[in-house]
Design a protein around this motif. Structure first.
Motif, short mmCIF file in Angstrom:
data_model
loop_
_atom_site.label_atom_id
_atom_site.label_comp_id
_atom_site.label_asym_id
_atom_site.label_seq_id
_atom_site.Cartn_x
_atom_site.Cartn_y
_atom_site.Cartn_z
N UNK A 1 0.83 2.46 14.27
CA UNK A 1 2.20 2.13 13.86
C UNK A 1 2.52 2.70 12.48
N UNK A 2 1.51 2.75 11.59
CA UNK A 2 1.74 3.22 10.22
C UNK A 2 0.77 4.36 9.88
N UNK A 3 0.98 5.54 10.46
CA UNK A 3 0.05 6.65 10.23
C UNK A 3 0.08 7.18 8.80
N UNK A 4 1.13 6.85 8.04
CA UNK A 4 1.24 7.33 6.67
C UNK A 4 0.41 6.49 5.68
N UNK A 5 -0.14 5.37 6.15
CA UNK A 5 -0.93 4.49 5.28
C UNK A 5 -2.41 4.67 5.61
N UNK A 6 -3.22 4.84 4.57
CA UNK A 6 -4.67 4.97 4.77
C UNK A 6 -5.26 3.58 4.99
N UNK A 7 -5.66 3.30 6.22
CA UNK A 7 -6.18 1.98 6.58
C UNK A 7 -7.65 2.08 6.93
N UNK A 8 -8.48 1.33 6.21
CA UNK A 8 -9.91 1.24 6.54
C UNK A 8 -10.20 -0.22 6.84
N UNK A 9 -11.22 -0.47 7.65
CA UNK A 9 -11.53 -1.85 7.98
C UNK A 9 -13.02 -2.11 7.80
N UNK A 10 -13.32 -3.35 7.48
CA UNK A 10 -14.71 -3.75 7.25
C UNK A 10 -14.92 -5.15 7.79
N UNK A 11 -16.02 -5.34 8.51
CA UNK A 11 -16.37 -6.64 9.06
C UNK A 11 -17.64 -7.12 8.36
N UNK A 12 -17.62 -8.37 7.93
CA UNK A 12 -18.75 -8.92 7.19
C UNK A 12 -19.24 -10.20 7.84
N UNK B 1 0.83 -1.20 0.00
CA UNK B 1 0.00 0.00 0.00
C UNK B 1 0.87 1.25 0.00
N UNK B 2 1.92 1.23 0.79
CA UNK B 2 2.81 2.39 0.85
C UNK B 2 3.50 2.60 -0.50
N UNK B 3 3.99 1.54 -1.11
CA UNK B 3 4.70 1.66 -2.39
C UNK B 3 3.79 2.18 -3.50
N UNK B 4 2.50 1.86 -3.41
CA UNK B 4 1.55 2.26 -4.45
C UNK B 4 0.77 3.53 -4.09
N UNK B 5 1.02 4.07 -2.88
CA UNK B 5 0.22 5.18 -2.36
C UNK B 5 -1.27 4.81 -2.46
N UNK B 6 -1.58 3.61 -2.00
CA UNK B 6 -2.93 3.06 -2.11
C UNK B 6 -3.57 2.93 -0.74
N UNK B 7 -4.88 2.85 -0.73
CA UNK B 7 -5.63 2.58 0.49
C UNK B 7 -5.52 1.11 0.84
N UNK B 8 -5.43 0.81 2.12
CA UNK B 8 -5.42 -0.58 2.58
C UNK B 8 -6.76 -0.89 3.23
N UNK B 9 -7.46 -1.86 2.67
CA UNK B 9 -8.76 -2.28 3.20
C UNK B 9 -8.59 -3.60 3.95
N UNK B 10 -8.84 -3.58 5.24
CA UNK B 10 -8.68 -4.76 6.09
C UNK B 10 -10.04 -5.45 6.21
N UNK B 11 -10.10 -6.69 5.80
CA UNK B 11 -11.36 -7.44 5.77
C UNK B 11 -11.36 -8.54 6.83
N UNK C 1 -18.74 -15.89 5.05
CA UNK C 1 -17.49 -16.65 5.01
C UNK C 1 -16.36 -15.74 4.54
N UNK C 2 -15.16 -15.87 5.14
CA UNK C 2 -14.04 -15.00 4.74
C UNK C 2 -13.72 -15.04 3.25
N UNK C 3 -13.81 -16.19 2.61
CA UNK C 3 -13.53 -16.28 1.18
C UNK C 3 -14.51 -15.43 0.39
N UNK C 4 -15.78 -15.51 0.74
CA UNK C 4 -16.79 -14.71 0.07
C UNK C 4 -16.56 -13.22 0.30
N UNK C 5 -16.22 -12.86 1.53
CA UNK C 5 -15.97 -11.46 1.87
C UNK C 5 -14.78 -10.91 1.08
N UNK C 6 -13.72 -11.70 0.99
CA UNK C 6 -12.53 -11.27 0.26
C UNK C 6 -12.78 -11.23 -1.24
N UNK C 7 -13.55 -12.17 -1.73
CA UNK C 7 -13.86 -12.19 -3.17
C UNK C 7 -14.61 -10.93 -3.56
#
Length: 277
Positions: free
Chosen positions: A210-221, A160-170, A224-230
């Protein structure tokens, strides 16, 4: 993480996409790129060495086009394909492969070589199905607080840092009761789910600190984890999972979630294993 990014090629379209992904990743993260082709003995015996050299040269040319400033090396390897690639993973920063080579059934999303290497490699393995196409600016990681998922989170943050991308935690949590009588436990199940959601959210807090420079969002579903990640993968540039989560058998090489994601997610997938010290 140190070392080169290694990409295995065999001349297939899937491998060509892997080269493009690996070259781009090496450019972003300031890594050297190593391209390898395993020329098995039976190929040498039927005079196929020229094909092996041609596949390596074509991959090298494409990598130069994608990332002309990246330090690049190539090598023809011998022996069993899976063993050779797993051996490369020992000293590599990460190992990148296409999802399928020339063998197997055309309709399968994941070939036997990719599956076996992902299960036994010493470090991160990235499986690429085809050209990445549209960029979404988002990395998705499956996270349940287990040690394997902690290692996956570190890799996802690096990406995420290398790409300047958002990190979505599932975090996906499936209801433990599935029967005609489940309605009778409605309030208990709802309470259990809310507790899971709260715990999952709390686990992400230290990573944000720990990583304030990374945009971290989280989502709980509640699925099943596979379905959520898909589902999350439909708008992601990369999905990252650990080798095993909290569930399953401790002796399993590859957990059911990582196995399911490899088979059902179509964007690039990184399976990250903690290195042995």
């Amino acid at each position: 993480m140190t070392g080169q990014i290694v990409v295995g090629v065999d001349g297939s379209a899937s491998a060509a996409a892997a080269v493009e992904w690996a070259a781009d990743d090496a450019r972003r993260r300031g890594k050297a790129l190593r391209i390898v082709h395993v020329c098995e003995q039976w190929v040498r015996n039927v005079g196929g060495t020229e094909y092996c050299l041609g596949a390596l040269e074509a991959a090298s040319d494409r990598a130069h086009e994608v990332a002309p400033d990246v330090e690049l090396s190539t090598e023809i390897l011998s022996g069993n394909v899976i063993d050779a690639l797993v051996g490369e993973s020992v000293t590599a920063d990460s190992l990148v492969l296409g999802s399928r080579g020339f063998g197997g059934f055309a309709g399968m999303l994941l070939g036997s070589v990719s599956r076996s290497v992902a299960a036994h490699a010493a470090g991160p393995v990235i499986i690429v199905r085809g050209p990445t196409g549209e960029r979404h600016g988002r990395i998705v990681v499956g996270y349940d607080g287990s040690q394997p998922s902690n290692v996956a989170m570190e890799y996802a943050i690096d990406q995420a840092r290398a790409r300047d991308a958002e990190l979505q935690v599932i975090y996906g949590w499936q209801l433990p009761i599935s029967s005609p009588y489940a309605a009778a436990y409605g309030s208990l199940l709802d309470k259990a789910y809310q507790q899971e959601v709260h715990a999952a959210r709390e686990r992400v807090v230290p990573w944000r600190e720990k990583y304030p420079d990374v945009r971290i969002v989280d989502e709980q579903m509640c699925e099943h984890p596979v379905s959520a990640l898909r589902k999350a993968a439909e708008a992601a540039d990369l999905v990252v999972v650990g080798t095993r989560g909290l569930g399953g058998f401790a002796s399993a090489v590859l957990g059911s979630v990582s196995h399911g994601v490899l088979h059902h997610v179509t964007c690039p997938v990184a399976v990250v294993r903690a290195r042995q010290t």
